[in-house]
Structure formats: structure tokens, C-alpha cells
Scaffold this active site. Sequence first.
Site, PDB file in Angstrom:
ATOM      1  N   CYS A   1     -22.718  -9.848   1.548  1.00  0.00           N
ATOM      2  CA  CYS A   1     -23.675  -8.764   1.299  1.00  0.00           C
ATOM      3  C   CYS A   1     -23.580  -7.711   2.398  1.00  0.00           C
ATOM      4  CB  CYS A   1     -25.075  -9.382   1.260  1.00  0.00           C
ATOM      5  SG  CYS A   1     -26.385  -8.167   1.055  1.00  0.00           S
TER       6      CYS A   1
ATOM      7  N   ASN B   1      11.678  -5.873   7.441  1.00  0.00           N
ATOM      8  CA  ASN B   1      10.944  -4.944   6.577  1.00  0.00           C
ATOM      9  C   ASN B   1      11.961  -4.046   5.880  1.00  0.00           C
ATOM     10  OD1 ASN B   1       7.984  -4.275   6.183  1.00  0.00           O
ATOM     11  ND2 ASN B   1       8.805  -2.219   6.446  1.00  0.00           N
TER      12      ASN B   1
ATOM     13  N   HIS C   1      -7.914  -8.693   8.645  1.00  0.00           N
ATOM     14  CA  HIS C   1      -8.593  -7.819   7.680  1.00  0.00           C
ATOM     15  C   HIS C   1      -9.429  -8.622   6.683  1.00  0.00           C
ATOM     16  CE1 HIS C   1      -5.592  -4.236   8.401  1.00  0.00           C
ATOM     17  NE2 HIS C   1      -6.419  -4.434   9.399  1.00  0.00           N
TER      18      HIS C   1
ATOM     19  N   PHE D   1       0.803  -1.215   0.000  1.00  0.00           N
ATOM     20  CA  PHE D   1       0.000   0.000   0.000  1.00  0.00           C
ATOM     21  C   PHE D   1       0.843   1.275   0.000  1.00  0.00           C
ATOM     22  CE2 PHE D   1      -2.667  -3.350   1.564  1.00  0.00           C
ATOM     23  CZ  PHE D   1      -3.863  -3.096   0.922  1.00  0.00           C
TER      24      PHE D   1
END
Length: 249
Positions: free
Chosen positions: A128, A217, A120, A34
Amino acid sequence: MAHYDRLMELLMKSENIVALTGAGISTSSGVPDFRSPKGIYADPSVDGERVFDIKVFEEDPTVFGRFFAKLYPQMRDGAPTKGHIMLKKLEDMGKLKSIVTQNIDGLHTKAGSSNVIEVHGNIREYVCINSVHHRIPTAELNQDSLLNGETIICSECGGFMKPDVVFFGEPVHNYEKALTQVQSADLLLVMGTSLTVYPVAGLPGYCGDNAKVVIINDSPTSYDHDAELVIREDIDEVAGKLGLPATYS
Ligand code: OAD
């Protein structure tokens, strides 16, 4: 090399490892993250504030549909990376007990990891917005409709359907379970996340007093200053260099 030795030492000493992963563990499979320079939010055609906003979706589902049309095949067709496989190996060695992931791509499950907590959500089903009981496997939907960004309509009530993923404005899934896992870990292995989105970003702070936090990271994260070890490198490179043996004596 010293930090690889230290990482291996920590992995081998630990018996209750929990991994906390984010989009960076999947980038080498072709699924973008992201917030890095090549990430989803850096694309000027994507309104990062709006695509995952539940209120925007309820008013105009085409904003998400158009965006997801590109991401969906990358996730559907992506293969597990060396990072995913490294975690599966650690599970096979009896060391890794669970994975808490923010990723919706399902690649930990594809790699064979068994205790994956997808806070998530995931893209395996559509649900729905009127009822969580109205759901359908994504594989059963018309794939061309998804690739064209068309809105999926619930056959039971006519409501808009979206992948079973957490949008901003919705509660995360299984947070208590994730928290319990983190609290019981002797080593928390944070991989491929900028640790910016709460409540997940706060999880490392709940590790026990004697637990160690390792961060792998390629750019800084919000928890680096409190971690036992920070390896600021490509995850696949780290996993490749470790070449974890299937068994360790
Ligand atoms: P981010 O994009 O915020 O962070 C991914 C991190 O992985 C960045 O710090 C990258 O530098 C790093 N990275 C990328 N590729 C890497 C590689 N091959 N090796 C090492 N590091 C690498 O993604 P997340 O932290 O997962 O939420 O984002 C958290 C949440 O923000 C997502 O779950 C999503 C998003 O809004 C929702 O959709 C609800």
C-alpha cells in the site's frame, strides 16, 4: 573464441564473483527489456516517463495498472533463461556469492539462486502507498483484476496498492548491502543491463582495485571502456557456449 577462453579463465580464477544483472538476462524468457529497440520504452503506447513515476501513480494509478496488465503475465509465467541458470551453476560451484539485480521478475530466485539482492524490488507482493506494513502476496490477489489493469485497493486503509517495486522518486532497496557485495567481489559479472539508471549504474565503479569487471551485453554500456572484458553478444549464447561444468578441477 579468445574472449570465451578469457571469460572461462577469469571465472575459474575468481572465488568471490558477484553478478550485476538487468532486464537483458530475462528477454529470452519473453520478458521485454526497457531500452533496446524491442524494449518497453520503444512501445509508442507506453509513456516511459510516467508509468514508473510514484507521483503519477499517487494521482492516477490506472496509468501504471494499464501498463502492468501486459507485463505482469509475462513476468509471472516466465521461466529462467540460460543466463539465470549459468549464475545458479556458478553459485553451486562455490564461486558466485551473490546477485545484485535490477529485475523485478523474480527469475533468479526461480532458478534457485539463494543470495539475490533485488534493488528495484519484486512483484511477489503488493504494498500500500500509505504503509509498507500493508502488503499482500500477489498470488492471492484476483488475477483477472491484475490482467484487466484494475486498481488494487488496500483492505486495511483503502489506499492504492502497487507491486513492491521501486518507482522513480522512491529509494532503491538494500543499496548498502549491494554496495558491500560489489566492494568485496574479485570479479563483477555485469549481464544484460545498459547501466543507465542510478544508483545501480554506478556500482561497477566501487569495485576494489584488484577486482575485474566483465560485461556481457549485446549493446554498448556506460562502463565498457573501464571493463577488463566486454562480450557484446546474446547472453544465452554465451551461457550455452560456456557449458559450465557442475564441478571444475
Ligand atoms: P535496459 O533495457 O536499459 O538494458 C538492457 C540491456 O540488455 C540492453 O543494453 C540490451 O541491449 C541488453 N540485452 C537485451 N537482451 C539481451 C540478450 N538476450 N543478451 C544480451 N544483452 C541483452 O534495462 P536495465 O538496464 O535493466 O527501473 O534497466 C534498468 C532500469 O531501468 C530497470 O530496472 C527499470 C528501468 O527503468 C525501474 O523500473 C525502477
